[in-house]
Every structure is written in C-alpha cells, then in structure tokens.
Design a protein around this motif. Sequence first.
Motif, PDB file in Angstrom:
ATOM      1  N   GLY A 184      21.913  49.713  85.597  1.00  0.00           N
ATOM      2  CA  GLY A 184      22.933  50.743  85.564  1.00  0.00           C
ATOM      3  C   GLY A 184      22.596  51.900  84.659  1.00  0.00           C
ATOM      4  O   GLY A 184      21.577  51.894  83.946  1.00  0.00           O
ATOM      5  N   PHE A 185      23.462  52.887  84.689  1.00  0.00           N
ATOM      6  CA  PHE A 185      23.350  54.093  83.872  1.00  0.00           C
ATOM      7  C   PHE A 185      24.684  54.310  83.175  1.00  0.00           C
ATOM      8  O   PHE A 185      25.738  54.243  83.806  1.00  0.00           O
ATOM      9  N   GLN A 186      24.627  54.571  81.881  1.00  0.00           N
ATOM     10  CA  GLN A 186      25.846  54.773  81.096  1.00  0.00           C
ATOM     11  C   GLN A 186      25.795  56.124  80.410  1.00  0.00           C
ATOM     12  O   GLN A 186      24.785  56.504  79.816  1.00  0.00           O
ATOM     13  N   ARG A 187      26.915  56.837  80.510  1.00  0.00           N
ATOM     14  CA  ARG A 187      27.075  58.087  79.789  1.00  0.00           C
ATOM     15  C   ARG A 187      28.472  58.101  79.195  1.00  0.00           C
ATOM     16  O   ARG A 187      29.458  58.145  79.917  1.00  0.00           O
ATOM     17  N   GLY A 188      28.525  58.049  77.890  1.00  0.00           N
ATOM     18  CA  GLY A 188      29.819  57.976  77.224  1.00  0.00           C
ATOM     19  C   GLY A 188      30.527  56.679  77.574  1.00  0.00           C
ATOM     20  O   GLY A 188      29.969  55.592  77.469  1.00  0.00           O
ATOM     21  N   SER A 189      31.759  56.778  78.017  1.00  0.00           N
ATOM     22  CA  SER A 189      32.544  55.600  78.359  1.00  0.00           C
ATOM     23  C   SER A 189      32.473  55.242  79.842  1.00  0.00           C
ATOM     24  O   SER A 189      33.166  54.338  80.293  1.00  0.00           O
ATOM     25  N   LYS A 249      22.959  58.878  76.449  1.00  0.00           N
ATOM     26  CA  LYS A 249      22.699  58.529  77.842  1.00  0.00           C
ATOM     27  C   LYS A 249      21.822  57.283  77.844  1.00  0.00           C
ATOM     28  O   LYS A 249      20.750  57.287  77.238  1.00  0.00           O
ATOM     29  N   ARG A 250      22.291  56.255  78.529  1.00  0.00           N
ATOM     30  CA  ARG A 250      21.577  54.987  78.494  1.00  0.00           C
ATOM     31  C   ARG A 250      21.383  54.429  79.895  1.00  0.00           C
ATOM     32  O   ARG A 250      22.208  54.650  80.781  1.00  0.00           O
ATOM     33  N   THR A 281      18.164  53.749  75.351  1.00  0.00           N
ATOM     34  CA  THR A 281      18.620  55.126  75.199  1.00  0.00           C
ATOM     35  C   THR A 281      17.563  56.079  75.755  1.00  0.00           C
ATOM     36  O   THR A 281      16.392  56.005  75.385  1.00  0.00           O
ATOM     37  N   ILE A 282      17.972  56.957  76.671  1.00  0.00           N
ATOM     38  CA  ILE A 282      17.035  57.897  77.285  1.00  0.00           C
ATOM     39  C   ILE A 282      17.343  59.341  76.915  1.00  0.00           C
ATOM     40  O   ILE A 282      16.596  60.243  77.280  1.00  0.00           O
ATOM     41  N   GLY A 283      18.409  59.587  76.194  1.00  0.00           N
ATOM     42  CA  GLY A 283      18.724  60.953  75.801  1.00  0.00           C
ATOM     43  C   GLY A 283      20.100  61.040  75.173  1.00  0.00           C
ATOM     44  O   GLY A 283      20.876  60.071  75.176  1.00  0.00           O
ATOM     45  N   LYS A 284      20.393  62.212  74.617  1.00  0.00           N
ATOM     46  CA  LYS A 284      21.678  62.449  73.977  1.00  0.00           C
ATOM     47  C   LYS A 284      22.172  63.840  74.356  1.00  0.00           C
ATOM     48  O   LYS A 284      21.384  64.750  74.608  1.00  0.00           O
ATOM     49  N   SER A 310      21.562  47.164  71.005  1.00  0.00           N
ATOM     50  CA  SER A 310      21.287  47.390  72.418  1.00  0.00           C
ATOM     51  C   SER A 310      21.655  46.222  73.310  1.00  0.00           C
ATOM     52  O   SER A 310      21.453  46.299  74.526  1.00  0.00           O
ATOM     53  N   LEU A 311      22.183  45.144  72.759  1.00  0.00           N
ATOM     54  CA  LEU A 311      22.449  43.926  73.529  1.00  0.00           C
ATOM     55  C   LEU A 311      23.947  43.657  73.598  1.00  0.00           C
ATOM     56  O   LEU A 311      24.619  43.588  72.563  1.00  0.00           O
TER      57      LEU A 311
END
Length: 260
Positions: free
Chosen positions: A78-83, A37-38, A250-253, A198-199
């Motif tokens: 933004g927020f990214q989770r998976g794809s 989770k990013r 990254t904020i979690g997995k 991360s970039l």
Amino acid sequence: MKHAYLFFVLLCSLTATAQVHYPDGPSSLRNVIIREKRVYIGFDLGGGYRNQVLVRDRTGRLTASGHGPELVPGIVAGFQRGSWSYETGIYNLPSTIAYSLAFQPSQRGSGSLGIQYAQVPLRVRKNLFGPGQRLNIGLSGGVAALFNYNLPKGVIQLRQVQTSPDTSVLLVDRSKLFRNFSVLLEIGGEVSYRLHKSLYVSGYLRQLIGVERLWGKEFSSVQYPEYGTTTAETRASGLTAGVGLRYHFTIGKSYRSIFD
C-alpha cells in the motif's frame, strides 16, 4: 516611525516564508506541518470466515451452509499519505458449501465441496487519529476482484446417488460454476498499534458482499416427482476477523505552513 513599522511587517513576512521553504531549520519546524509519504508491505491472516449460502428448497429436505470457520491468508502492499492509505494485495478466499439432504424420512445424506478463489482488493482506509499516533483506529471500504483460474464454467461435478437399495429412486447431484470472475464489495474497520517506528500490528473486521452468484449445487430426483429440485448457491459474502502486520518505508515528505 512609519518606516520602522513597515520594516517590522516585512521582516515577519520574510520569516514566515523562510519557514516554508527551508523546513530543515530548527525554528521553522515549529510552524510547519510535515506529512510523510510511505509505502508498506505486509500480510493478513483472516479467520472465522464462513461464506453465506442461499437455499432454494420447497420440500424442506435440504439444509446447507458455508463450511467453517475458515482462514483467509493474504499479502498486501500500500501507499500512505497522512491519515489516508490506499491498499491492494492478493488473498486466498475459500468458498465451501456443506449440505445435508433427506432422501427418505429415516435416511439422510451429507457432504461438502469447496472452491478456492483468488481475491484482489482495492481498498481505501482513513485513520481517525492523526499520523504519528501509536494507537489508531481506521475505517476502510473498497471493491475486490474475485477469480478462479482452475475450473471451467458449467458442471464441475456430477453424481448419481441410489437413495435406497429396494427402490429405483435416484438423486442427481450437480455442482455448477456460474462464473470464473466476479466483484465483491468490502467494508471494515481496524485498530492498529505501532510497535516500532516502521512496524505496525493491527486487528481488523471486514464484511465481504458478493454481487453475483459464483457457484452452487443442484439436487434433482429421478422417478420421485414429489422431490422436485433444490439448489444451494453462494456469492462468497461473509464476515472475517483477523490480524495484520505492516512494515513502512518512507519515500518522501511534504511540508505545509500552519499559516496557509
């Protein structure tokens, strides 16, 4: 023999369960899907934007178009989770009408007027390849709020133009703001490349579709009935291509067993 078989089945079951609940173990990582989770921040620099202009003219004397190409800069988060990614931000969207009007068969006048809008998108993007890939292709869609906070609705500019020194014909040029707030639809695609863990850098193409008229220009004649009234209006629809830069945190997995 029967007890040994049951013990073997139970041992396999416990091993699979341990792989889900203890993902840090080296053996469990082989059977666990890890999704990060990013959150991310970045900026976009769009170019080549030219807002579309609708002309209503029965005389054939007026030509008008969006002035361009113009830049559309913005910052995003933004927020990214998976794809999947969910993104917002704020952009500066210019809206310009450039026009040329025939006063007489041998006389034309031209000019342009631009209004700056703030654009706040809410977009969803789906990466076609899985997370972790260095090169990825994404498709996006969403809506955007468009607003102008500097100008009041109504006539924002009024001019009278003498068409010829030896006649009394006047042309009245009005610029009108129909609304301060509107909604755009947005569809697009992008190609992203991971420069670092991360970039990311990306190139994108986005089509903006306005649903309401925002502002326009009206030309009407005085003492020249054949002239009639002509208008040029815009909804800020247009196509923009640009480049973007994103930095991810990254904020979690989350973990899921391949056996689920």
